[in-house]
Motif scaffolding. Structure first.
Motif, PDB file in Angstrom:
ATOM      1  N   ILE A  54       0.841  -1.208   0.000  1.00  0.00           N
ATOM      2  CA  ILE A  54       0.000   0.000   0.000  1.00  0.00           C
ATOM      3  C   ILE A  54       0.872   1.254   0.000  1.00  0.00           C
ATOM      4  O   ILE A  54       0.664   2.186  -0.785  1.00  0.00           O
ATOM      5  CB  ILE A  54      -0.930   0.011   1.230  1.00  0.00           C
ATOM      6  CG1 ILE A  54      -1.963  -1.113   1.134  1.00  0.00           C
ATOM      7  CG2 ILE A  54      -1.653   1.358   1.342  1.00  0.00           C
ATOM      8  CD1 ILE A  54      -2.810  -1.246   2.382  1.00  0.00           C
ATOM      9  N   VAL A  55       1.888   1.276   0.871  1.00  0.00           N
ATOM     10  CA  VAL A  55       2.735   2.463   1.010  1.00  0.00           C
ATOM     11  C   VAL A  55       3.542   2.719  -0.264  1.00  0.00           C
ATOM     12  O   VAL A  55       3.627   3.849  -0.759  1.00  0.00           O
ATOM     13  CB  VAL A  55       3.670   2.306   2.224  1.00  0.00           C
ATOM     14  CG1 VAL A  55       4.671   3.460   2.283  1.00  0.00           C
ATOM     15  CG2 VAL A  55       2.853   2.236   3.510  1.00  0.00           C
TER      16      VAL A  55
ATOM     17  N   TRP B 295       1.254   3.807  -3.300  1.00  0.00           N
ATOM     18  CA  TRP B 295       0.268   4.860  -3.053  1.00  0.00           C
ATOM     19  C   TRP B 295       0.381   6.037  -4.030  1.00  0.00           C
ATOM     20  O   TRP B 295      -0.632   6.479  -4.580  1.00  0.00           O
ATOM     21  CB  TRP B 295       0.387   5.352  -1.613  1.00  0.00           C
ATOM     22  CG  TRP B 295      -0.717   6.273  -1.207  1.00  0.00           C
ATOM     23  CD1 TRP B 295      -0.716   7.635  -1.240  1.00  0.00           C
ATOM     24  CD2 TRP B 295      -2.011   5.898  -0.723  1.00  0.00           C
ATOM     25  NE1 TRP B 295      -1.906   8.137  -0.795  1.00  0.00           N
ATOM     26  CE2 TRP B 295      -2.729   7.084  -0.467  1.00  0.00           C
ATOM     27  CE3 TRP B 295      -2.625   4.666  -0.469  1.00  0.00           C
ATOM     28  CZ2 TRP B 295      -4.032   7.077   0.014  1.00  0.00           C
ATOM     29  CZ3 TRP B 295      -3.914   4.668   0.025  1.00  0.00           C
ATOM     30  CH2 TRP B 295      -4.598   5.862   0.254  1.00  0.00           C
TER      31      TRP B 295
ATOM     32  N   ARG C 288      -1.255   5.363  -7.478  1.00  0.00           N
ATOM     33  CA  ARG C 288      -2.623   4.862  -7.514  1.00  0.00           C
ATOM     34  C   ARG C 288      -3.605   5.959  -7.914  1.00  0.00           C
ATOM     35  O   ARG C 288      -3.406   7.135  -7.625  1.00  0.00           O
ATOM     36  CB  ARG C 288      -3.035   4.291  -6.144  1.00  0.00           C
ATOM     37  CG  ARG C 288      -2.401   2.955  -5.810  1.00  0.00           C
ATOM     38  CD  ARG C 288      -2.800   2.502  -4.414  1.00  0.00           C
ATOM     39  NE  ARG C 288      -2.253   1.199  -4.082  1.00  0.00           N
ATOM     40  CZ  ARG C 288      -2.918   0.053  -4.221  1.00  0.00           C
ATOM     41  NH1 ARG C 288      -4.141   0.053  -4.693  1.00  0.00           N
ATOM     42  NH2 ARG C 288      -2.348  -1.093  -3.895  1.00  0.00           N
TER      43      ARG C 288
ATOM     44  N   ARG D 193      -6.969   4.363  -4.367  1.00  0.00           N
ATOM     45  CA  ARG D 193      -6.633   4.835  -3.022  1.00  0.00           C
ATOM     46  C   ARG D 193      -7.775   4.572  -2.045  1.00  0.00           C
ATOM     47  O   ARG D 193      -7.540   4.277  -0.867  1.00  0.00           O
ATOM     48  CB  ARG D 193      -6.302   6.329  -3.074  1.00  0.00           C
ATOM     49  CG  ARG D 193      -4.969   6.621  -3.759  1.00  0.00           C
ATOM     50  CD  ARG D 193      -4.595   8.085  -3.667  1.00  0.00           C
ATOM     51  NE  ARG D 193      -3.301   8.329  -4.297  1.00  0.00           N
ATOM     52  CZ  ARG D 193      -2.646   9.485  -4.262  1.00  0.00           C
ATOM     53  NH1 ARG D 193      -3.172  10.507  -3.601  1.00  0.00           N
ATOM     54  NH2 ARG D 193      -1.491   9.619  -4.865  1.00  0.00           N
TER      55      ARG D 193
ATOM     56  N   GLY E  63      -7.311   1.211  -1.029  1.00  0.00           N
ATOM     57  CA  GLY E  63      -6.226   1.132  -0.060  1.00  0.00           C
ATOM     58  C   GLY E  63      -6.680   1.498   1.338  1.00  0.00           C
ATOM     59  O   GLY E  63      -6.311   0.843   2.314  1.00  0.00           O
TER      60      GLY E  63
END
Length: 252
Positions: free
Chosen positions: A167-168, A171, A174, A179, A182
Motif C-alpha cells: 500500500i505504502v 500509493w 494509484r 486509493r 487502499g
C-alpha cells in the motif's frame, strides 16, 4: 484457519454460525454497493439466523455492521448512471430497520433471560480470564485448548506486513478509486488488529485495557465469557483483506 476444526465440530456451536457472517457481508454489500433493497433483508436474515444459532456470533456481527457499511462505501464502484436516490434510500432503510428491530429484540431477550440470576450484573472478570486464550496461541502451531482457538500463524502476519508495504510503496501511483481501496484495506487491517486484541480478553496488552473499555461502554458485553469467539469475524476479514489488492488493482 481461525478456530481450526475444534470450534467447527467441538462443543461450541460457533462453528456453524460463522457462516452467517459471510451472508451478512454479502447482504450489506448488495445494499450499500449495489443499492438493492433485497440486500438489506438478506443481511437482516443473516443477523436473525446468527441470533438463533449462537448469541456470541450475533453480538459480534451486530457490532461489526457499522464497519461493514463503511467498508463497502469505500469499495463502492463508480456508476455510469446515477442510481435513483429512492432505491438507495430503500436499501439502507431496509438494512437499518431490520438491524434495529433485531437488536432491540435480542437486547430485551438478553435482559429478561439474565434477570434475577448471577449474570444480571455480568460475569466476573476472573471467570472471563479463565476462559481467555494467551497471546502465544496466535502463532503456536501446537497450541491446545483455548489458545488453539485464535491460531493464525506466522504466515498470516507476514502477509499482513507485505500488504502494508504494498500500500505504502504504490500509493503515489494509484488512482483515486484505488486509493479508496487502499483505505478500505487499512480499515480491514485495523479491524483485524482490534479483533485480535479483544479475543485475548483480560489477557491482552496492558492487562486487557481494550477489553475492559468494551465491558464498561458496550451494553451486553459483560455477559460474554469466551472473548475468543470474536474470531468468528475472521471468516470475513481474512478473504476480504486480500480482495482490494489483486494484481488488477496495481498501477500499470
Amino acid at each position: 484457519f481461525p478456530f481450526r476444526w475444534v470450534m467447527l465440530f467441538g462443543g461450541s456451536p460457533t462453528g456453524t454460525a460463522m457462516a452467517w457472517i459471510a451472508l451478512l457481508a454479502l447482504g450489506t454489500a448488495m445494499a450499500v454497493d449495489d443499492d438493492r433493497p433485497s440486500g438489506g433483508w438478506l443481511a437482516a436474515l443473516a443477523l436473525l439466523l446468527a441470533w438463533l444459532n449462537d448469541r456470541h456470533v450475533f453480538f459480534f456481527s451486530f457490532l461489526a455492521l457499522p464497519g461493514l457499511i463503511l467498508l463497502f462505501l469505500l469499495l463502492r464502484r463508480p456508476r455510469p448512471q446515477p442510481v435513483p436516490w429512492k432505491q438507495r434510500l430503500l436499501a439502507l432503510l431496509a438494512l437499518a430497520a431490520a438491524a434495529l428491530v433485531l437488536g432491540a429484540v435480542a437486547a430485551r431477550s438478553a435482559v429478561s433471560g439474565f434477570a434475577h440470576t448471577s449474570l444480571e450484573t455480568g460475569r466476573a472478570i476472573e471467570e472471563v480470564r479463565k476462559f481467555s486464550p494467551f497471546a502465544r496461541g496466535l502463532v503456536a502451531w501446537g497450541g491446545r485448548g483455548r489458545d488453539a482457538h485464535i491460531y493464525l500463524g506466522w504466515l498470516f502476519f507476514a502477509l499482513a506486513a507485505l500488504h502494508l508495504v504494498l500500500i505504502v510503496k504504490t500509493w503515489p501511483a494509484r488512482s483515486f478509486q484505488e486509493r479508496r481501496r487502499g483505505v478500505a484495506g487499512l480499515l480491514l487491517g485495523l479491524a483485524g488488529g482490534l479483533t485480535i486484541l479483544l479475543a485475548l480478553g483480560p489477557k491482552g496488552p496492558w492487562d486487557g485495557a481494550l477489553f475492559d473499555f468494551v465491558r464498561a461502554h458496550v451494553p451486553g458485553s459483560k455477559v460474554l465469557r469466551q472473548p475468543a469467539k470474536i474470531f468468528c469475524l475472521f471468516t470475513f476479514l481474512l478473504p476480504a483483506a486480500l480482495a482490494p489488492f489483486g494484481a488488477d488493482n496495481l498501477p500499470g
